[in-house]
Design an enzyme around this catalytic site. Structure first.
Site, mmCIF file in Angstrom:
data_model
loop_
_atom_site.group_PDB
_atom_site.id
_atom_site.type_symbol
_atom_site.label_atom_id
_atom_site.label_comp_id
_atom_site.label_asym_id
_atom_site.label_seq_id
_atom_site.Cartn_x
_atom_site.Cartn_y
_atom_site.Cartn_z
ATOM 1 N N HIS A 1 66.522 -12.750 54.380
ATOM 2 C CA HIS A 1 65.947 -12.407 52.711
ATOM 3 C C HIS A 1 64.882 -13.349 52.506
ATOM 4 C CE1 HIS A 1 69.375 -9.766 50.934
ATOM 5 N NE2 HIS A 1 69.228 -9.293 52.427
ATOM 6 N N ASP B 1 72.538 -11.564 56.947
ATOM 7 C CA ASP B 1 71.423 -12.130 56.287
ATOM 8 C C ASP B 1 70.954 -13.735 57.031
ATOM 9 O OD1 ASP B 1 70.580 -13.011 52.814
ATOM 10 O OD2 ASP B 1 69.228 -12.884 54.663
ATOM 11 N N SER C 1 68.736 -20.309 48.896
ATOM 12 C CA SER C 1 69.163 -19.173 49.898
ATOM 13 C C SER C 1 68.496 -19.786 51.392
ATOM 14 C CB SER C 1 68.279 -18.002 49.641
ATOM 15 O OG SER C 1 69.003 -17.641 48.505
HETATM 16 N N1 LIG Z 1 74.902 -18.781 43.861
HETATM 17 C C1 LIG Z 1 74.334 -17.707 44.072
HETATM 18 C C2 LIG Z 1 72.863 -17.596 44.634
HETATM 19 C C3 LIG Z 1 72.378 -17.954 45.690
HETATM 20 C C4 LIG Z 1 71.309 -18.146 46.112
HETATM 21 C C5 LIG Z 1 70.197 -17.365 45.117
HETATM 22 C C6 LIG Z 1 70.628 -16.794 43.943
HETATM 23 N N2 LIG Z 1 70.035 -16.220 42.826
HETATM 24 C C7 LIG Z 1 68.707 -15.748 43.128
HETATM 25 N N3 LIG Z 1 68.231 -15.401 44.436
HETATM 26 N N4 LIG Z 1 66.847 -14.921 44.077
HETATM 27 C C8 LIG Z 1 66.798 -14.756 42.549
HETATM 28 N N5 LIG Z 1 65.773 -14.151 42.002
HETATM 29 C C9 LIG Z 1 65.760 -14.364 40.821
HETATM 30 N N6 LIG Z 1 66.905 -14.902 40.030
HETATM 31 C C10 LIG Z 1 67.825 -15.496 40.748
HETATM 32 N N7 LIG Z 1 68.838 -15.956 40.200
HETATM 33 C C11 LIG Z 1 68.859 -16.508 38.711
HETATM 34 C C12 LIG Z 1 67.557 -16.917 38.174
HETATM 35 C C13 LIG Z 1 67.791 -17.388 36.973
HETATM 36 C C14 LIG Z 1 68.809 -17.897 36.276
HETATM 37 C C15 LIG Z 1 69.989 -17.495 37.032
HETATM 38 O O1 LIG Z 1 71.213 -17.706 36.443
HETATM 39 C C16 LIG Z 1 70.113 -16.935 38.141
HETATM 40 C C17 LIG Z 1 67.941 -15.294 42.106
HETATM 41 C C18 LIG Z 1 71.951 -17.036 43.285
#
Ligand SMILES: NCc1cccc(Nc2n[nH]c3ncnc(Nc4cccc(O)c4)c23)c1
Length: 232
Positions: free
Chosen positions: A41, A89, A183
């Site tokens: 991703h 992924d 990620s």
């Molecule tokens: N633990 C889960 C996990 C692992 C890897 C990536 C992610 N999140 C995200 N991956 N891509 C994203 N694009 C926009 N926003 C996102 N999360 C986000 C942003 C601001 C506040 C919040 O609480 C969450 C993500 C979440």
């Protein structure tokens, strides 16, 4: 990384930062001197720009002795990976040159057996992902300890309602969690990479949406075939 801590500099010398135009977009880790494992991703944020891989770093901005920005020879996203699909992924990155291994640049062993990590096992995840829900980006590597959550619990209706297959694993996400920009980084349990941070629900720090990780064990044959088949 939410509610973790700054890593002791260069204590995780396998960590890499995937970068586009000098900006961190994803984590990843060295599995040999020429190969990095990350998440497919992450390529969605690349477009037709040049992807580079930063190795040997603690700070993203400051000069450091063994910090190198490596070029990419070839990208191998898992053939069944696709946008919006949480399965398969994984991304293998062949670097243009072999990186020199030293105290700040090392590779990390990954789990070769396809066997679940027991629920409750403490693991660690590190990254340069956001460190607050308001999106604060760290300059230095952060890490957090997370306990493995059973797939049964992760698949309850309030959680992921059966979407977590046997090729995925979960960790608790009550406050402490991986988040945007983490990620592709490794979930390290007992010193071995057992999983790769998947984006999953995108939600961070909410116990009802545990962190989802692509298990590495089920993909060892694919990893070995790519490494064996690639040239240069
Ligand atoms: N633990 C889960 C996990 C692992 C890897 C990536 C992610 N999140 C995200 N991956 N891509 C994203 N694009 C926009 N926003 C996102 N999360 C986000 C942003 C601001 C506040 C919040 O609480 C969450 C993500 C979440």
């Amino acid at each position: 990384i939410l509610r973790g801590e700054e890593t002791t500099p260069h204590q995780r010398p396998y960590m890499t930062s995937l970068q586009v135009a000098g900006e961190h977009i994803c984590g990843g880790f060295l599995i040999s001197d020429q190969w990095v494992l990350s998440a497919a991703h992450c390529l969605e944020d690349v477009g037709n720009e040049t992807l580079q891989v930063l190795v040997g770093a603690h700070s993203l901005s400051e000069p450091e002795r063994n910090k190198r920005l490596a070029g990419v020879q070839e990208l191998f996203p898992h053939p069944n990976s696709s946008a919006g699909n949480p399965h398969d992924d994984l991304l293998l990155i062949q670097l243009k040159e072999k990186v020199s291994i030293n105290s700040d640049v090392q590779f990390l062993a990954f789990q070769r057996q396809d066997r679940d990590v027991p629920a409750g096992t403490p693991c660690e995840v590190a990254g340069w992902g956001i460190i607050s829900n308001t999106g604060k980006r760290p300059d230095k590597l952060h890490q957090v300890e997370l306990a493995v959550l059973s797939r049964a619990t992760c698949n309850t209706r309030t959680h992921y309602d059966g979407a977590v297959t046997e090729k995925l694993m979960c960790t608790e996400s009550k406050r402490k969690d991986s988040c945007k920009g983490d990620s592709g980084g490794p979930l390290v349990c007992n010193g071995v990479a057992e999983g790769v941070v998947a984006t999953g629900s995108r939600i961070c720090g909410n116990w009802k949406k545990p962190g989802i990780y692509t298990r590495i064990g089920p993909y060892v044959t694919w990893i070995e075939s790519v490494l064996a088949g690639a040239h240069r």
